[in-house]
Design a protein around this motif. Structure first.
Motif, mmCIF file in Angstrom:
data_model
loop_
_atom_site.group_PDB
_atom_site.id
_atom_site.type_symbol
_atom_site.label_atom_id
_atom_site.label_comp_id
_atom_site.label_asym_id
_atom_site.label_seq_id
_atom_site.Cartn_x
_atom_site.Cartn_y
_atom_site.Cartn_z
ATOM 1 N N ALA A 1 -34.556 14.408 -17.749
ATOM 2 C CA ALA A 1 -34.754 15.141 -16.548
ATOM 3 C C ALA A 1 -35.087 14.093 -15.405
ATOM 4 O O ALA A 1 -34.675 14.467 -14.242
ATOM 5 C CB ALA A 1 -36.032 15.748 -16.824
ATOM 6 N N ALA A 2 -35.525 12.971 -15.623
ATOM 7 C CA ALA A 2 -35.620 12.070 -14.472
ATOM 8 C C ALA A 2 -34.338 11.729 -13.847
ATOM 9 O O ALA A 2 -33.991 11.651 -12.635
ATOM 10 C CB ALA A 2 -36.477 11.129 -15.039
ATOM 11 N N GLU A 3 -33.452 11.511 -14.957
ATOM 12 C CA GLU A 3 -31.842 10.725 -14.651
ATOM 13 C C GLU A 3 -31.252 11.915 -13.812
ATOM 14 O O GLU A 3 -30.751 11.551 -12.848
ATOM 15 C CB GLU A 3 -31.238 10.650 -15.812
ATOM 16 C CG GLU A 3 -29.885 10.282 -15.413
ATOM 17 C CD GLU A 3 -29.168 9.900 -16.786
ATOM 18 O OE1 GLU A 3 -27.994 9.387 -16.658
ATOM 19 O OE2 GLU A 3 -29.591 10.275 -17.771
ATOM 20 N N GLU A 4 -31.407 13.242 -14.088
ATOM 21 C CA GLU A 4 -30.789 14.389 -13.539
ATOM 22 C C GLU A 4 -31.216 14.430 -12.114
ATOM 23 O O GLU A 4 -30.477 15.060 -11.171
ATOM 24 C CB GLU A 4 -31.174 15.799 -14.263
ATOM 25 C CG GLU A 4 -30.250 16.862 -13.592
ATOM 26 C CD GLU A 4 -30.335 18.219 -14.652
ATOM 27 O OE1 GLU A 4 -30.195 19.226 -14.264
ATOM 28 O OE2 GLU A 4 -30.741 17.891 -15.732
ATOM 29 N N LEU A 5 -32.494 14.218 -12.000
ATOM 30 C CA LEU A 5 -33.147 14.590 -10.469
ATOM 31 C C LEU A 5 -32.799 12.970 -9.652
ATOM 32 O O LEU A 5 -32.488 13.174 -8.409
ATOM 33 C CB LEU A 5 -34.729 14.560 -10.587
ATOM 34 C CG LEU A 5 -35.178 16.010 -11.276
ATOM 35 C CD1 LEU A 5 -36.331 15.967 -11.204
ATOM 36 C CD2 LEU A 5 -34.818 16.977 -10.175
ATOM 37 N N GLU A 6 -32.997 11.600 -10.336
ATOM 38 C CA GLU A 6 -32.578 10.642 -9.410
ATOM 39 C C GLU A 6 -32.022 9.650 -10.454
ATOM 40 O O GLU A 6 -32.867 8.799 -11.324
ATOM 41 C CB GLU A 6 -33.983 10.045 -8.857
ATOM 42 C CG GLU A 6 -34.491 10.874 -7.831
ATOM 43 C CD GLU A 6 -35.854 10.311 -7.323
ATOM 44 O OE1 GLU A 6 -35.370 8.761 -6.948
ATOM 45 O OE2 GLU A 6 -36.783 10.583 -6.980
#
Length: 233
Positions: A86-91
């Motif tokens: 989820a963090a990767e998808e956002l940043e």
């Protein structure tokens, strides 16, 4: 009325910006509190604060990242990786050269490899290497997964890479020797076995047990692969 419309839109926009800023400020305070609890070893408390931060700001990438670290510390690898993704998808920058994320994928990949869930294991180990391309252990574990799968050339390539990054692991030499033995490279295999034994202070039992376990996994995998082929036929 028409003259009031632009002002109405402006007021709505200003209110939206203010509310967003307040949510972001609240989320950051909750993140900071979570980090403080995590540093003190209160993992459950930290996760609770990160949860609140994400309620305040569902697109707060750092909250996902830190909650992932906390979940990993609590032993919830699957939950940690969901948060990391989820963090990767956002940043996407957050996962670059990130050893915490690499270690999570590495650990789960190795667990899956031991359960002979090789497709899932290889996917995790690929991600571990993407997150930390200089991790010798990740190449070693992926090489082992390839070896169990029967992909000898790919296994040796990964063992070579692992050794180029760190030549102090006796088990890499033992497994590369085993792979070379399968490929019929007797002299090279013997050299690897000798190197592994020397690095292990001539304690043969440890290496023999390791290779015995590896052979059991390979044997079981061949049974499963044969059963699949029979069912297809």
């Amino acid at each position: 009325m028409k003259r009031l419309l632009p002002l109405s839109i402006l007021l709505v926009f200003a209110f939206s910006v203010t509310a967003s800023a307040q949510r972001n400020s609240s989320a950051r305070k909750l993140l900071k509190k979570g980090n403080e609890l995590f540093a003190k070893g209160d993992i459950a408390g930290a996760i609770a604060e990160y949860n609140e931060a994400l309620i305040a700001d569902p697109k707060f990438a750092n909250a996902y990242l830190n909650r992932g670290n906390a979940k990993r510390a609590a032993g919830d690898l699957d939950g940690a990786i969901v948060d990391y993704e989820a963090a990767e998808e956002l940043e996407s920058r957050l996962i670059q050269d990130n050893r915490d994320i690499a270690q999570a994928y590495l650990t789960r990949g190795y667990q899956r490899s031991n359960r002979l869930e090789l497709d899932a294991a290889l996917a995790d180990l690929d991600r571990a290497i993407i997150s930390n391309p200089q991790d010798a252990e990740a190449y070693f574990k992926r090489g082992r997964a390839w070896l169990i799968d029967g992909s000898i050339d790919l296994a040796i390539t990964d063992f070579d890479k692992s050794i180029s990054l760190d030549s102090r692991n006796p088990l890499v030499f033992a497994e590369r020797g085993f792979a070379r033995q399968i490929r019929g490279e007797k002299t090279a295999a013997e050299e690897d076995f000798a190197r592994g034994l020397k690095l292990n202070n001539d304690l043969r039992l440890t290496i023999d047990l390791h290779l015995f376990e590896l052979q059991l996994q390979i044997k079981e995998m061949r049974k499963r692969q044969a059963a699949i082929h029979r069912n297809i036929a």
